[in-house]
Scaffold this motif. Structure first.
Motif, PDB file in Angstrom:
ATOM      1  N   PHE A   1      -2.753   1.043   3.117  1.00  0.00           N
ATOM      2  CA  PHE A   1      -2.274  -0.152   3.817  1.00  0.00           C
ATOM      3  C   PHE A   1      -1.777   0.149   5.228  1.00  0.00           C
ATOM      4  CE2 PHE A   1      -2.052  -1.635  -0.571  1.00  0.00           C
ATOM      5  CZ  PHE A   1      -2.628  -2.887  -0.448  1.00  0.00           C
ATOM      6  N   VAL A   2      -1.059   1.251   5.388  1.00  0.00           N
ATOM      7  CA  VAL A   2      -0.399   1.558   6.666  1.00  0.00           C
ATOM      8  C   VAL A   2      -1.307   2.367   7.594  1.00  0.00           C
ATOM      9  CG1 VAL A   2       1.646   2.633   7.714  1.00  0.00           C
ATOM     10  CG2 VAL A   2       1.837   1.512   5.514  1.00  0.00           C
ATOM     11  N   GLY A   3      -2.255   3.094   7.022  1.00  0.00           N
ATOM     12  CA  GLY A   3      -3.118   3.984   7.804  1.00  0.00           C
ATOM     13  C   GLY A   3      -3.854   3.297   8.935  1.00  0.00           C
ATOM     14  N   LYS A   4      -4.405   2.096   8.653  1.00  0.00           N
ATOM     15  CA  LYS A   4      -5.158   1.361   9.678  1.00  0.00           C
ATOM     16  C   LYS A   4      -4.248   0.951  10.832  1.00  0.00           C
ATOM     17  CE  LYS A   4      -8.581  -2.289  10.156  1.00  0.00           C
ATOM     18  NZ  LYS A   4      -9.232  -3.449   9.534  1.00  0.00           N
ATOM     19  N   SER A   5      -3.027   0.499  10.513  1.00  0.00           N
ATOM     20  CA  SER A   5      -2.058   0.117  11.552  1.00  0.00           C
ATOM     21  C   SER A   5      -1.669   1.317  12.407  1.00  0.00           C
ATOM     22  CB  SER A   5      -0.802  -0.477  10.919  1.00  0.00           C
ATOM     23  OG  SER A   5      -1.142  -1.581  10.120  1.00  0.00           O
ATOM     24  N   LEU A   6      -1.496   2.463  11.759  1.00  0.00           N
ATOM     25  CA  LEU A   6      -1.179   3.692  12.493  1.00  0.00           C
ATOM     26  C   LEU A   6      -2.301   4.053  13.456  1.00  0.00           C
ATOM     27  CD1 LEU A   6       0.401   5.957   9.718  1.00  0.00           C
ATOM     28  CD2 LEU A   6       1.559   5.036  11.718  1.00  0.00           C
ATOM     29  N   LEU A   7      -3.537   3.889  12.988  1.00  0.00           N
ATOM     30  CA  LEU A   7      -4.692   4.178  13.840  1.00  0.00           C
ATOM     31  C   LEU A   7      -4.742   3.230  15.032  1.00  0.00           C
ATOM     32  CD1 LEU A   7      -7.586   4.888  11.313  1.00  0.00           C
ATOM     33  CD2 LEU A   7      -6.305   6.527  12.653  1.00  0.00           C
TER      34      LEU A   7
ATOM     35  N   ALA B   1     -14.053  -3.278  -0.491  1.00  0.00           N
ATOM     36  CA  ALA B   1     -12.905  -4.190  -0.588  1.00  0.00           C
ATOM     37  C   ALA B   1     -11.676  -3.401  -1.024  1.00  0.00           C
ATOM     38  CB  ALA B   1     -13.204  -5.303  -1.582  1.00  0.00           C
ATOM     39  N   ILE B   2     -10.521  -3.740  -0.446  1.00  0.00           N
ATOM     40  CA  ILE B   2      -9.296  -2.970  -0.678  1.00  0.00           C
ATOM     41  C   ILE B   2      -8.866  -2.967  -2.145  1.00  0.00           C
ATOM     42  CG2 ILE B   2      -7.606  -4.791  -0.164  1.00  0.00           C
ATOM     43  CD1 ILE B   2      -6.171  -2.508   1.553  1.00  0.00           C
ATOM     44  N   GLU B   3      -9.067  -4.098  -2.855  1.00  0.00           N
ATOM     45  CA  GLU B   3      -8.657  -4.151  -4.271  1.00  0.00           C
ATOM     46  C   GLU B   3      -9.475  -3.195  -5.134  1.00  0.00           C
ATOM     47  OE1 GLU B   3     -10.777  -8.174  -3.379  1.00  0.00           O
ATOM     48  OE2 GLU B   3      -9.433  -6.781  -2.362  1.00  0.00           O
ATOM     49  N   ASN B   4     -10.752  -2.981  -4.773  1.00  0.00           N
ATOM     50  CA  ASN B   4     -11.587  -2.029  -5.523  1.00  0.00           C
ATOM     51  C   ASN B   4     -11.124  -0.594  -5.284  1.00  0.00           C
ATOM     52  OD1 ASN B   4     -13.240  -4.136  -6.479  1.00  0.00           O
ATOM     53  ND2 ASN B   4     -14.480  -4.076  -4.635  1.00  0.00           N
ATOM     54  N   ILE B   5     -10.670  -0.314  -4.055  1.00  0.00           N
ATOM     55  CA  ILE B   5     -10.167   1.032  -3.737  1.00  0.00           C
ATOM     56  C   ILE B   5      -8.850   1.282  -4.479  1.00  0.00           C
ATOM     57  CG2 ILE B   5      -9.459   2.602  -1.888  1.00  0.00           C
ATOM     58  CD1 ILE B   5     -11.220   0.889   0.022  1.00  0.00           C
ATOM     59  N   ILE B   6      -7.981   0.253  -4.531  1.00  0.00           N
ATOM     60  CA  ILE B   6      -6.697   0.398  -5.242  1.00  0.00           C
ATOM     61  C   ILE B   6      -6.935   0.711  -6.718  1.00  0.00           C
ATOM     62  CG2 ILE B   6      -4.619  -0.842  -6.028  1.00  0.00           C
ATOM     63  CD1 ILE B   6      -4.694  -2.301  -3.255  1.00  0.00           C
ATOM     64  N   ILE B   7      -7.889  -0.002  -7.352  1.00  0.00           N
ATOM     65  CA  ILE B   7      -8.216   0.260  -8.764  1.00  0.00           C
ATOM     66  C   ILE B   7      -8.738   1.688  -8.916  1.00  0.00           C
ATOM     67  CG2 ILE B   7      -9.761  -0.363 -10.682  1.00  0.00           C
ATOM     68  CD1 ILE B   7      -9.558  -3.292  -9.616  1.00  0.00           C
ATOM     69  N   ALA B   8      -9.580   2.129  -7.978  1.00  0.00           N
ATOM     70  CA  ALA B   8     -10.109   3.500  -8.006  1.00  0.00           C
ATOM     71  C   ALA B   8      -8.990   4.526  -7.887  1.00  0.00           C
ATOM     72  CB  ALA B   8     -11.138   3.688  -6.899  1.00  0.00           C
ATOM     73  N   VAL B   9      -8.000   4.250  -7.018  1.00  0.00           N
ATOM     74  CA  VAL B   9      -6.837   5.152  -6.857  1.00  0.00           C
ATOM     75  C   VAL B   9      -6.044   5.203  -8.157  1.00  0.00           C
ATOM     76  CG1 VAL B   9      -4.605   5.460  -5.697  1.00  0.00           C
ATOM     77  CG2 VAL B   9      -6.625   4.893  -4.348  1.00  0.00           C
ATOM     78  N   ILE B  10      -5.778   4.036  -8.758  1.00  0.00           N
ATOM     79  CA  ILE B  10      -5.006   3.978 -10.016  1.00  0.00           C
ATOM     80  C   ILE B  10      -5.729   4.735 -11.129  1.00  0.00           C
ATOM     81  CG2 ILE B  10      -4.160   2.417 -11.839  1.00  0.00           C
ATOM     82  CD1 ILE B  10      -3.619   0.368  -9.504  1.00  0.00           C
TER      83      ILE B  10
END
Length: 195
Positions: free
Chosen positions: A56-62, A133-142
């Motif tokens: 979530f924060v990485g893109k803002s940091l970039l 999509a971000i929700e698919n990445i979150i599920i993959a992380v979990i």
């Protein structure tokens, strides 16, 4: 919500290959011998928290430092490429010499960070975000965090079951998969930089 089973599986496999928890079983066993006990729950949760936060924060940091996601994804593809080479050729291009004396230190440094949620996995997350999509990445992380927890809890049994040669075979197979993914990631994002 934009759930896509194919994206979840692909993101899971990419993260699984980058984190390389099976290949890191010897390091985990060595840490366990040094500190006596590794807090599997804490290590998994901290690693998962770091990865989701960075997603979530990485893109803002970039954006803050003036780098777009496609440029970061291209840079990430190089990191994945070199990680894949390490896995396939059995060489070490990056070595972290940090070692802790306490069990909590071993849980966070180097286990949760940078072994699990390290430069490779954090770069991969932003690279995946450029495509999925971000929700698919979150599920993959979990899913990866759940798998990490299981592996950390049963690392000594897995080592006895698979053996050193089995771990090497798994590393090389995932190395080839990761190499192919890094090439695809590079090809897709390099085009976006010239549009």
């Amino acid at each position: 919500m934009n759930f896509n089973f194919k994206e979840i599986i692909t993101a899971f496999m990419v993260l699984f290959a980058v984190i390389d928890i099976i290949g890191n079983i010897p390091i985990i066993i060595d840490l366990r011998k040094k500190v006596g006990h590794i807090q599997s729950e804490k290590a998994s949760l901290i690693a998962g928290f770091i990865m989701i936060l960075f997603l979530f924060v990485g893109k803002s940091l970039l954006n803050l430092i003036g780098i777009d996601v496609n440029s970061f994804a291209v840079a990430g593809s190089f990191i994945l490429f070199f990680i894949a080479l390490e896995m396939i050729l059995g060489i070490t291009l990056y070595k972290d010499d940090s070692n802790g004396s306490a069990a909590i230190t071993a849980t966070v440094f180097p286990l949760a960070f940078p072994l699990i949620a390290g430069p490779g996995s954090l770069t991969t997350l932003l690279s995946l975000r450029a495509e999925f999509a971000i929700e698919n990445i979150i599920i993959a992380v979990i899913l990866n965090v759940i798998f990490l927890y299981i592996v950390l809890k049963t690392s000594s049994k897995i080592e006895r079951l698979i053996g050193a040669s089995g771990i090497q075979i798994i590393r090389k197979v995932f190395g080839v998969i990761l190499l192919a993914i890094s090439v695809k990631l590079f090809a897709q994002n390099i085009k976006m930089l010239f549009i």
